[in-house]
Design a protein around this motif. Structure first.
Motif, mmCIF file in Angstrom:
data_model
loop_
_atom_site.group_PDB
_atom_site.id
_atom_site.type_symbol
_atom_site.label_atom_id
_atom_site.label_comp_id
_atom_site.label_asym_id
_atom_site.label_seq_id
_atom_site.Cartn_x
_atom_site.Cartn_y
_atom_site.Cartn_z
ATOM 1 N N GLY A 214 15.748 -29.227 7.769
ATOM 2 C CA GLY A 214 16.592 -28.334 6.978
ATOM 3 C C GLY A 214 16.025 -28.049 5.605
ATOM 4 O O GLY A 214 15.028 -27.340 5.456
ATOM 5 N N GLU A 215 16.658 -28.613 4.579
ATOM 6 C CA GLU A 215 16.262 -28.329 3.202
ATOM 7 C C GLU A 215 14.797 -28.658 2.950
ATOM 8 O O GLU A 215 14.073 -27.882 2.306
ATOM 9 N N THR A 216 14.320 -29.788 3.460
ATOM 10 C CA THR A 216 12.936 -30.176 3.208
ATOM 11 C C THR A 216 11.969 -29.260 3.938
ATOM 12 O O THR A 216 10.840 -29.036 3.475
ATOM 13 N N LEU A 217 12.375 -28.722 5.067
ATOM 14 C CA LEU A 217 11.561 -27.726 5.754
ATOM 15 C C LEU A 217 11.311 -26.535 4.840
ATOM 16 O O LEU A 217 10.183 -26.033 4.719
ATOM 17 N N LEU A 218 12.361 -26.075 4.156
ATOM 18 C CA LEU A 218 12.212 -24.962 3.225
ATOM 19 C C LEU A 218 11.365 -25.360 2.017
ATOM 20 O O LEU A 218 10.557 -24.561 1.516
ATOM 21 N N LYS A 219 11.526 -26.589 1.535
ATOM 22 C CA LYS A 219 10.698 -27.052 0.414
ATOM 23 C C LYS A 219 9.215 -27.007 0.787
ATOM 24 O O LYS A 219 8.364 -26.644 -0.041
ATOM 25 N N SER A 220 8.884 -27.381 2.011
ATOM 26 C CA SER A 220 7.483 -27.427 2.422
ATOM 27 C C SER A 220 6.881 -26.035 2.560
ATOM 28 O O SER A 220 5.661 -25.890 2.610
ATOM 29 N N VAL A 221 7.731 -25.003 2.632
ATOM 30 C CA VAL A 221 7.258 -23.623 2.638
ATOM 31 C C VAL A 221 7.213 -23.060 1.218
ATOM 32 O O VAL A 221 6.230 -22.410 0.819
ATOM 33 N N LEU A 222 8.259 -23.319 0.438
ATOM 34 C CA LEU A 222 8.376 -22.714 -0.886
ATOM 35 C C LEU A 222 7.489 -23.395 -1.933
ATOM 36 O O LEU A 222 6.913 -22.719 -2.802
ATOM 37 N N ALA A 223 7.370 -24.723 -1.890
ATOM 38 C CA ALA A 223 6.571 -25.418 -2.902
ATOM 39 C C ALA A 223 5.106 -24.950 -2.894
ATOM 40 O O ALA A 223 4.539 -24.683 -3.966
ATOM 41 N N PRO A 224 4.447 -24.817 -1.720
ATOM 42 C CA PRO A 224 3.074 -24.282 -1.743
ATOM 43 C C PRO A 224 2.994 -22.856 -2.295
ATOM 44 O O PRO A 224 1.996 -22.490 -2.919
ATOM 45 N N MET A 225 4.041 -22.057 -2.076
ATOM 46 C CA MET A 225 4.043 -20.707 -2.628
ATOM 47 C C MET A 225 3.965 -20.740 -4.150
ATOM 48 O O MET A 225 3.157 -20.020 -4.760
ATOM 49 N N MET A 228 0.410 -21.953 -5.127
ATOM 50 C CA MET A 228 -0.651 -20.971 -4.894
ATOM 51 C C MET A 228 -0.550 -19.771 -5.823
ATOM 52 O O MET A 228 -1.560 -19.128 -6.131
ATOM 53 N N ARG A 229 0.643 -19.450 -6.284
ATOM 54 C CA ARG A 229 0.816 -18.360 -7.242
ATOM 55 C C ARG A 229 0.708 -18.830 -8.691
ATOM 56 O O ARG A 229 0.835 -18.049 -9.616
ATOM 57 N N HIS A 230 0.418 -20.119 -8.896
ATOM 58 C CA HIS A 230 0.251 -20.719 -10.216
ATOM 59 C C HIS A 230 1.495 -20.473 -11.085
ATOM 60 O O HIS A 230 1.405 -20.142 -12.267
ATOM 61 N N LEU A 231 2.652 -20.641 -10.467
ATOM 62 C CA LEU A 231 3.926 -20.535 -11.171
ATOM 63 C C LEU A 231 4.425 -21.949 -11.483
ATOM 64 O O LEU A 231 4.342 -22.842 -10.629
ATOM 65 N N ALA A 232 4.899 -22.156 -12.681
ATOM 66 C CA ALA A 232 5.303 -23.494 -13.129
ATOM 67 C C ALA A 232 6.753 -23.757 -12.760
ATOM 68 O O ALA A 232 7.665 -23.113 -13.282
ATOM 69 N N VAL A 233 6.959 -24.696 -11.853
ATOM 70 C CA VAL A 233 8.320 -25.077 -11.471
ATOM 71 C C VAL A 233 8.853 -26.042 -12.522
ATOM 72 O O VAL A 233 8.319 -27.134 -12.724
ATOM 73 N N ARG A 234 9.900 -25.636 -13.210
ATOM 74 C CA ARG A 234 10.459 -26.459 -14.283
ATOM 75 C C ARG A 234 11.509 -27.445 -13.766
ATOM 76 O O ARG A 234 11.615 -28.564 -14.251
ATOM 77 N N GLY A 268 6.432 -33.580 -5.330
ATOM 78 C CA GLY A 268 5.384 -34.168 -6.158
ATOM 79 C C GLY A 268 4.013 -34.022 -5.539
ATOM 80 O O GLY A 268 3.028 -33.729 -6.234
ATOM 81 N N GLU A 269 3.925 -34.210 -4.230
ATOM 82 C CA GLU A 269 2.625 -34.191 -3.584
ATOM 83 C C GLU A 269 2.121 -32.772 -3.325
ATOM 84 O O GLU A 269 0.929 -32.575 -3.125
ATOM 85 N N THR A 270 3.012 -31.786 -3.323
ATOM 86 C CA THR A 270 2.585 -30.401 -3.136
ATOM 87 C C THR A 270 2.298 -29.719 -4.463
ATOM 88 O O THR A 270 1.282 -29.035 -4.621
ATOM 89 N N LEU A 271 3.183 -29.921 -5.439
ATOM 90 C CA LEU A 271 3.004 -29.271 -6.738
ATOM 91 C C LEU A 271 1.987 -29.995 -7.623
ATOM 92 O O LEU A 271 1.385 -29.394 -8.504
ATOM 93 N N GLY A 272 1.814 -31.275 -7.384
ATOM 94 C CA GLY A 272 0.950 -32.071 -8.241
ATOM 95 C C GLY A 272 1.685 -32.673 -9.415
ATOM 96 O O GLY A 272 1.091 -33.356 -10.255
#
Length: 386
Positions: A214-225, A228-234, A268-272
């Motif tokens: 569910g939610e984590t499935l969406l995180k695994s799609v959205l976090a790489p986006m 890859m777009r070099h957008l800072a998730v606050r 943490g592991e996707t965004l760094g």
């Protein structure tokens, strides 16, 4: 290739939905929607067919599997017409279910589990049995000297202490019985040095942890986006509301904490880095087997311009998880037949907290899964990787 699927927590919602689904597919009463192994990129002649799967399992409760299926039909999880059409098939499965051992030392209980697995395999002439844990989430265990190595563990299990949590005791018994083990929960399972060493010595494959539905499935799609777009998730905050047995279990603070740790790791592991915010899980009994997740993401673009994204996910956990349980049983059985041992890192696609891999990008995990499926085909060009 007749293959056993031994479900720990077999009378629970996920296990019951998995069994009803497999029986309905075998009878041609439904379509394999949600089954990843039915996609051409993953399907392989090396996989046992759904018709080849034979079900058994343990549970601490005794409610007949047919009654559990009827309750899920009343809740809108499975179609009532399927339950009505599968009466004889469910009765046959019921004969293969066993009460979870509770008496004696943990060594005694493990030996009983091993006997049940061994006689199940012999009774049905099965090529192998895959043990899949779909029981309730456990709190993290307290450290114990027996967790260090197999010899220390064997000695400790014969004593009076509760050395292993249930998921790990089943993992121990599965390995001793030479059965591959899959942990679909965030519980400890094989994640102890003594158990991974034991699995290596028995040359069995294993996979886990915590099915991604569910939610984590969406995180695994959205976090790489965002990465890859070099957008800072606050910040990234989530609220998960769920009912059913899983929700009731997660009302326990220790079990809740184990689940939250599994869900948060992907960021943490996707965004760094870890953005502000957290994930909260709440129990709402009226939701039954359905769950709702609401996430708020704040992020910054060029020149620091602040933006936000919100999403809501409303789904039925059992219906999302059940096809993945069937997928994992088939893929793990094929890996065992191909001589694979140790953690099946290519099955990370299915898990929130996958073993032995640093990638949480769903796209990267998908590529690895497809390559893994090709490698299992004895007529294919790829060789299985270790």
């Amino acid at each position: 290739m007749r293959t056993g699927v031994w479900l720990v927590g077999v009378r629970g919602s996920v296990a019951t939905t998995s069994i009803v689904g497999a029986l309905a597919l075998r009878a041609g009463l439904t379509r394999p929607t949600g089954c990843v192994t039915e996609l051409p990129e993953v399907n392989s002649p090396a996989l046992p067919s759904v018709a080849d799967l034979v079900f058994g399992g343990h549970d601490v409760v005794a409610t007949p599997i047919a009654k559990r299926a009827e309750a899920l039909a009343d809740a809108g999880v499975v179609p009532a017409r399927l339950v009505a059409a599968l009466t004889e098939e469910l009765a046959a499965v019921e004969r293969e279910l066993r009460p979870a051992p509770t008496a004696g030392t943990q060594a005694d209980r493990a030996a009983e589990i091993v006997r049940d697995l061994t006689t199940f395999r012999q009774r049905h002439g099965l090529s192998r049995v895959v043990v899949v844990n779909v029981a309730a989430t456990e709190p993290a265990p307290r450290p114990h000297p027996g967790h260090a190595d197999p010899d220390a563990l064997r000695t400790a299990l014969a004593g009076p202490d509760e050395v292993l949590p249930p998921s790990s005791l089943y993992a121990y018994a599965a390995v001793v019985a030479d059965c591959p083990y899959v942990d679909f929960t965030p519980s400890t399972g094989l994640r102890l040095p003594a158990l991974t060493a034991l699995a290596d010595s028995h040359a069995v494959p294993y996979a886990g942890h915590d099915g991604k539905t569910g939610e984590t499935l969406l995180k695994s799609v959205l976090a790489p986006m965002f990465a890859m777009r070099h957008l800072a998730v606050r910040s990234w905050s989530g609220l998960n509301l769920l009912g059913g047995g899983d929700g009731a279990t997660l009302a326990d603070p220790d079990a809740n904490a184990a689940k939250v740790r599994s869900k948060q790791r992907v960021l943490g592991e996707t965004l760094g880095y870890l953005p502000q915010g957290d994930t909260r899980i709440g129990y709402v009994e009226d939701l039954g087997d359905f769950k709702t997740a609401w996430d708020l993401i704040t992020f910054a673009g060029f020149l620091g311009t602040g933006m936000r994204l919100e999403f809501t996910w409303h789904g039925c956990d059992s219906a999302l998880a059940a096809p993945l349980v069937l997928d994992l049983a088939r893929l793990t059985a094929a890996a065992h037949a191909a001589g694979r041992t140790g953690p099946l890192t290519e099955l990370a696609f299915f898990f929130k907290d996958p073993l032995g891999t640093a990638t949480h990008s769903l796209a990267d995990q998908w590529t690895r899964l497809c390559g893994f499926a090709r490698s299992l085909d004895p007529g294919g060009t790829d060789a299985a990787s270790g």
